[in-house]
Design a protein around this motif. Structure first.
Motif, PDB file in Angstrom:
ATOM      1  N   ASN A 171      13.376   5.953  -0.444  1.00 10.22           N
ATOM      2  CA  ASN A 171      13.650   6.271   0.974  1.00 10.22           C
ATOM      3  C   ASN A 171      12.463   6.022   1.902  1.00 10.22           C
ATOM      4  N   LEU A 172      11.617   5.063   1.549  1.00  7.74           N
ATOM      5  CA  LEU A 172      10.516   4.654   2.419  1.00  7.74           C
ATOM      6  C   LEU A 172      10.990   3.399   3.174  1.00  7.74           C
ATOM      7  N   PHE A 173      11.822   3.626   4.169  1.00 14.12           N
ATOM      8  CA  PHE A 173      12.602   2.531   4.732  1.00 14.12           C
ATOM      9  C   PHE A 173      11.807   1.549   5.589  1.00 14.12           C
ATOM     10  N   LEU A 174      10.825   2.027   6.322  1.00 15.05           N
ATOM     11  CA  LEU A 174      10.071   1.098   7.177  1.00 15.05           C
ATOM     12  C   LEU A 174       9.345   0.033   6.362  1.00 15.05           C
ATOM     13  N   PRO A 175       8.497   0.406   5.395  1.00 11.37           N
ATOM     14  CA  PRO A 175       7.863  -0.644   4.580  1.00 11.37           C
ATOM     15  C   PRO A 175       8.875  -1.446   3.773  1.00 11.37           C
ATOM     16  N   ALA A 176       9.986  -0.826   3.403  1.00 15.78           N
ATOM     17  CA  ALA A 176      11.028  -1.558   2.669  1.00 15.78           C
ATOM     18  C   ALA A 176      11.624  -2.665   3.529  1.00 15.78           C
ATOM     19  N   ASP A 212       0.806  -1.223   0.000  1.00 15.66           N
ATOM     20  CA  ASP A 212       0.000   0.000   0.000  1.00 15.66           C
ATOM     21  C   ASP A 212       0.843   1.279   0.000  1.00 15.66           C
ATOM     22  N   PRO A 213       1.866   1.399   0.857  1.00 18.56           N
ATOM     23  CA  PRO A 213       2.686   2.614   0.804  1.00 18.56           C
ATOM     24  C   PRO A 213       3.347   2.829  -0.553  1.00 18.56           C
ATOM     25  N   ALA A 214       3.800   1.730  -1.182  1.00 20.13           N
ATOM     26  CA  ALA A 214       4.438   1.852  -2.498  1.00 20.13           C
ATOM     27  C   ALA A 214       3.432   2.313  -3.545  1.00 20.13           C
ATOM     28  N   ALA A 215       2.229   1.725  -3.518  1.00 13.19           N
ATOM     29  CA  ALA A 215       1.200   2.058  -4.506  1.00 13.19           C
ATOM     30  C   ALA A 215       0.722   3.502  -4.350  1.00 13.19           C
ATOM     31  N   VAL A 216       0.571   3.947  -3.103  1.00 10.10           N
ATOM     32  CA  VAL A 216       0.159   5.327  -2.858  1.00 10.10           C
ATOM     33  C   VAL A 216       1.254   6.290  -3.316  1.00 10.10           C
ATOM     34  N   HIS A 217       2.483   5.940  -3.015  1.00 10.69           N
ATOM     35  CA  HIS A 217       3.608   6.818  -3.376  1.00 10.69           C
ATOM     36  C   HIS A 217       3.736   6.992  -4.878  1.00 10.69           C
ATOM     37  N   ILE A 218       3.547   5.910  -5.623  1.00  6.23           N
ATOM     38  CA  ILE A 218       3.727   6.008  -7.069  1.00  6.23           C
ATOM     39  C   ILE A 218       2.474   6.513  -7.770  1.00  6.23           C
ATOM     40  N   PHE A 274       2.282   6.286   5.991  1.00  8.39           N
ATOM     41  CA  PHE A 274       2.702   6.634   4.641  1.00  8.39           C
ATOM     42  C   PHE A 274       1.506   6.914   3.727  1.00  8.39           C
ATOM     43  N   GLY A 275       0.559   7.637   4.269  1.00 13.84           N
ATOM     44  CA  GLY A 275      -0.616   8.023   3.491  1.00 13.84           C
ATOM     45  C   GLY A 275      -1.730   7.001   3.479  1.00 13.84           C
ATOM     46  N   VAL A 276      -1.575   5.924   4.251  1.00 14.90           N
ATOM     47  CA  VAL A 276      -2.573   4.845   4.298  1.00 14.90           C
ATOM     48  C   VAL A 276      -3.289   4.893   5.652  1.00 14.90           C
ATOM     49  N   PHE A 297      -0.802   4.889  -7.790  1.00 15.94           N
ATOM     50  CA  PHE A 297      -1.771   3.919  -8.284  1.00 15.94           C
ATOM     51  C   PHE A 297      -3.159   4.185  -7.698  1.00 15.94           C
ATOM     52  N   TRP A 298      -3.189   4.563  -6.434  1.00 17.64           N
ATOM     53  CA  TRP A 298      -4.436   4.975  -5.798  1.00 17.64           C
ATOM     54  C   TRP A 298      -4.116   5.945  -4.673  1.00 17.64           C
ATOM     55  N   SER A 299      -5.142   6.591  -4.154  1.00 19.63           N
ATOM     56  CA  SER A 299      -4.945   7.566  -3.078  1.00 19.63           C
ATOM     57  C   SER A 299      -6.141   7.528  -2.135  1.00 19.63           C
ATOM     58  N   TYR A 300      -5.886   7.862  -0.882  1.00 25.23           N
ATOM     59  CA  TYR A 300      -6.934   7.886   0.131  1.00 25.23           C
ATOM     60  C   TYR A 300      -7.415   9.316   0.332  1.00 25.23           C
ATOM     61  N   THR A 301      -8.724   9.456   0.423  1.00 26.14           N
ATOM     62  CA  THR A 301      -9.358  10.764   0.456  1.00 26.14           C
ATOM     63  C   THR A 301      -8.800  11.655   1.559  1.00 26.14           C
ATOM     64  N   GLU A 302      -8.598  11.108   2.727  1.00 29.29           N
ATOM     65  CA  GLU A 302      -8.113  11.890   3.868  1.00 29.29           C
ATOM     66  C   GLU A 302      -6.701  11.510   4.281  1.00 29.29           C
ATOM     67  N   GLY A 303      -5.980  10.807   3.410  1.00 30.93           N
ATOM     68  CA  GLY A 303      -4.627  10.398   3.753  1.00 30.93           C
ATOM     69  C   GLY A 303      -4.629   9.356   4.860  1.00 30.93           C
ATOM     70  N   GLY A 304      -3.508   9.217   5.554  1.00 26.83           N
ATOM     71  CA  GLY A 304      -3.435   8.229   6.620  1.00 26.83           C
ATOM     72  C   GLY A 304      -2.134   8.321   7.377  1.00 26.83           C
ATOM     73  N   ILE A 305      -2.097   7.682   8.544  1.00 30.34           N
ATOM     74  CA  ILE A 305      -0.936   7.809   9.427  1.00 30.34           C
ATOM     75  C   ILE A 305       0.249   6.964   8.966  1.00 30.34           C
TER      76      ILE A 305
END
Length: 242
Positions: free
Chosen positions: A219-224, A146-152, A164-166, A154-162
């Motif tokens: 540089n999204l190290f935690l999900p990586a 999900d963090p990778a898909a949001v970053h690139i 990495f945007g999820v 592919f999709w987005s969340y209306t109000e973001g999230g805690i």
């Protein structure tokens, strides 16, 4: 002759490195078409392994039902915000069915689920723990995808999230649907089909390798790190289950 484990590992490294091109060239006009092709190709190894193991009737039934149902649920989720929270798909995954969801979701999700079912099947054959283990592993995978898909984009969340945007609602939705899909699989395939062969994990190993590389580059190290841990675990598990 290369062992299955070594072959999977070498191809995983290739996908990890190739994620550099995703990072560098994701703004080209043909990006959505290329992404759709790769999503379908990634799914083939796990599909082949499943059908070989279950037979054509059960194998194809699982693939068809658990490909169509997630598309319907994703479409409903985009329309209503339930169960994942408000979000929408972008055109980067190709055209949207009814303006809601790209059909490639059917190929993108099932390899994740199959690998989670594979992991669970080597712990237990009983329905409730099987479904819970599969759902938990499914959720861990989403911490990477999900963090990778949001970053690139592919999709987005209306109000973001805690995360990495999820939003948290997305992970709750994954828990709910994961249990549903696991139960459906269990009843179609039958208890005697367990454990599943390691081939059903290969697609996700390569998918995670690719996105883990992308996350490190961006540089999204935690999900990586979560992705790298899951890939290492799965490749090690191939050796144990051969």
């Amino acid at each position: 002759m290369l062992s299955q484990k070594r072959t999977v590992f070498l191809i995983s490294v290739l996908f990890f490195v190739s994620s550099f091109f995703m990072s560098m060239f994701n703004d080209i006009p043909s990006f959505s078409s290329i992404s759709s092709i790769f999503i379908i190709l990634f799914a083939i190894p796990s599909y082949y392994s499943l059908v070989s193991h279950l037979g054509y009737r059960k194998g194809l039934m699982v693939i068809i039902i658990l490909s169509i149902l997630p598309v319907l649920i994703e479409g409903f989720a985009v329309w209503t915000g339930f169960p994942y929270g408000g979000f929408e798909y972008e055109q980067r995954l190709g055209w949207l069915l009814f303006g809601l969801v790209p059909p490639t979701v059917s190929f993108a999700y099932l390899p994740i689920l199959l690998c989670s079912l594979y992991v669970a099947s080597h712990y237990t054959k009983n329905l409730i723990p099987f479904s819970l283990v599969a759902t938990t592993f499914n959720l861990l995978v989403d911490l990477v995808i999900d963090p990778a898909a949001v970053h690139i984009g592919f999709w987005s969340y209306t109000e973001g999230g805690i995360y990495f945007g999820v939003p948290l609602s997305n992970f709750i939705g994954w828990l709910v649907t994961g249990v549903i899909y696991s139960v459906i699989f269990y009843h179609i395939s039958g208890k005697d089909s367990l454990p599943l062969p390691s081939g059903t994990s290969v697609s996700l190993i390569w998918i995670l390798s690719f996105w883990t590389g992308y996350l490190f580059i961006e540089n999204l190290f935690l999900p990586a790190i979560v992705g790298l841990t899951l890939v290492t675990y799965l490749i090690t598990k191939i050796q144990k289950n051969q």
